[in-house]
Design an enzyme around this catalytic site. Sequence first.
Site, PDB file in Angstrom:
ATOM      1  N   ASN A   1      -7.617   9.755   6.226  1.00  0.00           N
ATOM      2  CA  ASN A   1      -6.628   9.167   5.386  1.00  0.00           C
ATOM      3  C   ASN A   1      -5.157   9.113   5.865  1.00  0.00           C
ATOM      4  O   ASN A   1      -4.830  10.021   6.695  1.00  0.00           O
ATOM      5  CB  ASN A   1      -6.575  10.174   4.163  1.00  0.00           C
ATOM      6  CG  ASN A   1      -7.933   9.972   3.289  1.00  0.00           C
ATOM      7  OD1 ASN A   1      -9.143   9.260   3.923  1.00  0.00           O
ATOM      8  ND2 ASN A   1      -8.362  10.830   2.620  1.00  0.00           N
ATOM      9  N   VAL A   2      -4.290   8.053   5.624  1.00  0.00           N
ATOM     10  CA  VAL A   2      -3.079   7.894   5.945  1.00  0.00           C
ATOM     11  C   VAL A   2      -1.883   8.286   4.800  1.00  0.00           C
ATOM     12  O   VAL A   2      -1.057   8.068   5.212  1.00  0.00           O
ATOM     13  CB  VAL A   2      -3.044   6.526   6.472  1.00  0.00           C
ATOM     14  CG1 VAL A   2      -3.537   6.323   7.789  1.00  0.00           C
ATOM     15  CG2 VAL A   2      -3.240   5.384   5.380  1.00  0.00           C
ATOM     16  N   ASP A   3      -2.624   8.749   3.861  1.00  0.00           N
ATOM     17  CA  ASP A   3      -1.392   9.032   2.440  1.00  0.00           C
ATOM     18  C   ASP A   3      -0.804  10.350   2.765  1.00  0.00           C
ATOM     19  O   ASP A   3       0.214  10.484   1.807  1.00  0.00           O
ATOM     20  CB  ASP A   3      -2.192   8.722   1.382  1.00  0.00           C
ATOM     21  CG  ASP A   3      -3.490   9.876   1.307  1.00  0.00           C
ATOM     22  OD1 ASP A   3      -3.526  10.817   1.852  1.00  0.00           O
ATOM     23  OD2 ASP A   3      -4.390   9.695   0.642  1.00  0.00           O
TER      24      ASP A   3
ATOM     25  N   CYS B   1      16.026  -1.611  19.820  1.00  0.00           N
ATOM     26  CA  CYS B   1      15.511  -2.235  20.900  1.00  0.00           C
ATOM     27  C   CYS B   1      15.285  -3.660  20.711  1.00  0.00           C
ATOM     28  O   CYS B   1      15.144  -4.539  21.615  1.00  0.00           O
ATOM     29  CB  CYS B   1      14.313  -1.931  21.681  1.00  0.00           C
ATOM     30  SG  CYS B   1      12.821  -1.985  20.794  1.00  0.00           S
TER      31      CYS B   1
ATOM     32  N   ARG C   1       0.879  -1.319  -0.021  1.00  0.00           N
ATOM     33  CA  ARG C   1      -0.055  -0.102   0.136  1.00  0.00           C
ATOM     34  C   ARG C   1       0.780   1.257  -0.080  1.00  0.00           C
ATOM     35  O   ARG C   1       0.516   2.329  -0.690  1.00  0.00           O
ATOM     36  CB  ARG C   1      -0.922  -0.117   1.188  1.00  0.00           C
ATOM     37  CG  ARG C   1      -2.128  -1.114   0.965  1.00  0.00           C
ATOM     38  CD  ARG C   1      -3.095  -1.391   2.180  1.00  0.00           C
ATOM     39  NE  ARG C   1      -3.566  -0.091   2.536  1.00  0.00           N
ATOM     40  CZ  ARG C   1      -3.776   0.470   3.564  1.00  0.00           C
ATOM     41  NH1 ARG C   1      -3.387  -0.094   4.778  1.00  0.00           N
ATOM     42  NH2 ARG C   1      -4.580   1.630   3.795  1.00  0.00           N
TER      43      ARG C   1
ATOM     44  N   ASN D   1     -20.109  13.843  -1.870  1.00  0.00           N
ATOM     45  CA  ASN D   1     -19.591  12.371  -1.979  1.00  0.00           C
ATOM     46  C   ASN D   1     -20.398  12.245  -3.287  1.00  0.00           C
ATOM     47  O   ASN D   1     -21.477  12.784  -3.723  1.00  0.00           O
ATOM     48  CB  ASN D   1     -20.456  11.708  -0.835  1.00  0.00           C
ATOM     49  CG  ASN D   1     -19.906  10.308  -0.367  1.00  0.00           C
ATOM     50  OD1 ASN D   1     -19.779   9.446  -1.598  1.00  0.00           O
ATOM     51  ND2 ASN D   1     -19.516  10.037   0.540  1.00  0.00           N
TER      52      ASN D   1
ATOM     53  N   GLY E   1     -16.041  12.633   0.959  1.00  0.00           N
ATOM     54  CA  GLY E   1     -15.615  11.331   0.648  1.00  0.00           C
ATOM     55  C   GLY E   1     -15.553  10.378   1.694  1.00  0.00           C
ATOM     56  O   GLY E   1     -14.399   9.695   1.819  1.00  0.00           O
ATOM     57  N   THR E   2     -16.488  10.496   2.748  1.00  0.00           N
ATOM     58  CA  THR E   2     -16.104   9.573   3.812  1.00  0.00           C
ATOM     59  C   THR E   2     -17.690   8.713   3.954  1.00  0.00           C
ATOM     60  O   THR E   2     -18.921   9.489   3.803  1.00  0.00           O
ATOM     61  CB  THR E   2     -15.852   9.934   5.281  1.00  0.00           C
ATOM     62  OG1 THR E   2     -15.776   8.969   6.277  1.00  0.00           O
ATOM     63  CG2 THR E   2     -16.922  11.121   5.705  1.00  0.00           C
TER      64      THR E   2
ATOM     65  N   HIS F   1      -6.117   8.761  11.913  1.00  0.00           N
ATOM     66  CA  HIS F   1      -5.629   7.562  11.676  1.00  0.00           C
ATOM     67  C   HIS F   1      -4.045   7.243  11.315  1.00  0.00           C
ATOM     68  O   HIS F   1      -3.533   6.100  11.110  1.00  0.00           O
ATOM     69  CB  HIS F   1      -6.453   6.602  10.603  1.00  0.00           C
ATOM     70  CG  HIS F   1      -7.946   6.811  11.085  1.00  0.00           C
ATOM     71  ND1 HIS F   1      -8.932   6.537  10.200  1.00  0.00           N
ATOM     72  CD2 HIS F   1      -8.645   7.028  12.232  1.00  0.00           C
ATOM     73  CE1 HIS F   1     -10.323   6.389  10.678  1.00  0.00           C
ATOM     74  NE2 HIS F   1      -9.970   6.778  11.898  1.00  0.00           N
TER      75      HIS F   1
HETATM   76  N1  APR Z   1     -15.378  11.666  -4.668  1.00  0.00           N
HETATM   77  C1  APR Z   1     -16.398  11.692  -3.544  1.00  0.00           C
HETATM   78  N2  APR Z   1     -16.678  10.809  -2.672  1.00  0.00           N
HETATM   79  C2  APR Z   1     -16.203   9.527  -3.172  1.00  0.00           C
HETATM   80  C3  APR Z   1     -15.598   9.286  -4.343  1.00  0.00           C
HETATM   81  C4  APR Z   1     -15.041  10.523  -4.986  1.00  0.00           C
HETATM   82  N3  APR Z   1     -14.314  10.275  -6.036  1.00  0.00           N
HETATM   83  N4  APR Z   1     -15.045   7.926  -4.452  1.00  0.00           N
HETATM   84  C5  APR Z   1     -15.781   7.367  -3.304  1.00  0.00           C
HETATM   85  N5  APR Z   1     -16.235   8.302  -2.673  1.00  0.00           N
HETATM   86  C6  APR Z   1     -17.018   8.213  -1.315  1.00  0.00           C
HETATM   87  C7  APR Z   1     -17.948   6.827  -1.309  1.00  0.00           C
HETATM   88  O1  APR Z   1     -19.338   6.999  -1.615  1.00  0.00           O
HETATM   89  C8  APR Z   1     -17.653   6.477   0.222  1.00  0.00           C
HETATM   90  O2  APR Z   1     -18.927   7.274   1.019  1.00  0.00           O
HETATM   91  O3  APR Z   1     -16.103   7.879  -0.319  1.00  0.00           O
HETATM   92  C9  APR Z   1     -16.426   7.260   0.825  1.00  0.00           C
HETATM   93  C10 APR Z   1     -15.385   6.398   1.023  1.00  0.00           C
HETATM   94  O4  APR Z   1     -15.882   5.384   1.945  1.00  0.00           O
HETATM   95  P1  APR Z   1     -14.846   4.217   2.828  1.00  0.00           P
HETATM   96  O5  APR Z   1     -14.056   3.508   1.956  1.00  0.00           O
HETATM   97  O6  APR Z   1     -15.727   3.790   3.826  1.00  0.00           O
HETATM   98  O7  APR Z   1     -13.667   5.297   3.557  1.00  0.00           O
HETATM   99  P2  APR Z   1     -13.778   6.225   4.894  1.00  0.00           P
HETATM  100  O8  APR Z   1     -15.118   6.512   5.236  1.00  0.00           O
HETATM  101  O9  APR Z   1     -12.617   7.165   4.875  1.00  0.00           O
HETATM  102  O10 APR Z   1     -13.223   4.995   6.071  1.00  0.00           O
HETATM  103  C11 APR Z   1     -13.031   5.322   7.234  1.00  0.00           C
HETATM  104  O11 APR Z   1     -12.455   2.970   7.743  1.00  0.00           O
HETATM  105  O12 APR Z   1     -11.219   1.733   6.166  1.00  0.00           O
HETATM  106  C12 APR Z   1     -11.104   2.237   7.504  1.00  0.00           C
HETATM  107  O13 APR Z   1      -9.328   3.438   8.823  1.00  0.00           O
HETATM  108  C13 APR Z   1      -9.883   3.239   7.498  1.00  0.00           C
HETATM  109  O14 APR Z   1      -9.801   5.502   7.648  1.00  0.00           O
HETATM  110  C14 APR Z   1     -10.553   4.509   7.187  1.00  0.00           C
HETATM  111  C15 APR Z   1     -11.908   4.627   7.772  1.00  0.00           C
END
Ligand code: APR
Length: 246
Positions: free
Chosen positions: A106-108, A154, A74, A217, A191-192, A123
């Site tokens: 995000n961790v990037d 260590c 990753r 989103n 985007g979550t 995170h």
């Molecule tokens: N633009 C906007 N939204 C987007 C796009 C895009 N191009 N692509 C995907 N999405 C949305 C999806 O519809 C979804 O709601 O981004 C969201 C991604 O959801 P997850 O994959 O569940 O990510 P996230 O909410 O960041 O997850 C939280 O869960 O996997 C663990 O620790 C990890 O930090 C992460 C946490």
Amino acid sequence: MDNLEKLLEKAANKLKAAKRVVVLTGAGVSAESGIPTFRDAQVGLWEKYDPAELASPDGFQANPKLVWDWYEYRREIVRNNKPNPAHFALVELEKKLPSVVIVTQNVDEYHRSAGNKNILELHGRIMENRCFKEGRLLKENELNHSSIPPRCHCGSYVRPGVVWFGEALPSNTLSEAFTHARNCDVCLVIGTAGVVQPAASVPYYAQQSKAFLIEVNNLPSALTSIMNVFLQGKAGEILPKLINLI
Ligand code: APR
């Protein structure tokens, strides 16, 4: 004017007038950079593993090489890609408004490489190395590469600096994020999926303090029902338009 344009204008006007803005970001912000989510990265060789085997302290202790290889895979994706227009739009937002805090899951570290200054990483950071035993942050020259994973001075193995399943989030970072959420006038959620706690509480704290809530989103999320404005579409397309209107 179509509906999206009207909503963009409404959101932009709220942002323009805001003194304190909190932005919560998730994997969707980095999707257009080509960074797969944890689950989406679980393809091919990785498909057969349970997430807990790849991302928990117990999983690491049971099979440190497997977990290290998963993170190297990753990390390589993060190294080979770069921030996208969504990240750069947030840099512009920070320049245009008096106070913008990015709270990211995000961790990037793409918010940082794009140029945002005020970032709370809930995170952790995938490129970081930490001692598994002491949790201490390690520089590259402190790693002993005679084994996989490398070892700390260590003798303990080195692990990536991310928060694993079953681990607590960095407490100062989390309480800072909640304080900002309680004191903001606008909360922008991008985007979550809004299902992983405690990060998903950020917009609820903002709501309690009567902040205006905006979501970007491509699909409705678990948080959409509490939003004042939902801007449906790709973050890399919606955010530059939104920021241009401020
Ligand atoms: N633009 C906007 N939204 C987007 C796009 C895009 N191009 N692509 C995907 N999405 C949305 C999806 O519809 C979804 O709601 O981004 C969201 C991604 O959801 P997850 O994959 O569940 O990510 P996230 O909410 O960041 O997850 C939280 O869960 O996997 C663990 O620790 C990890 O930090 C992460 C946490």
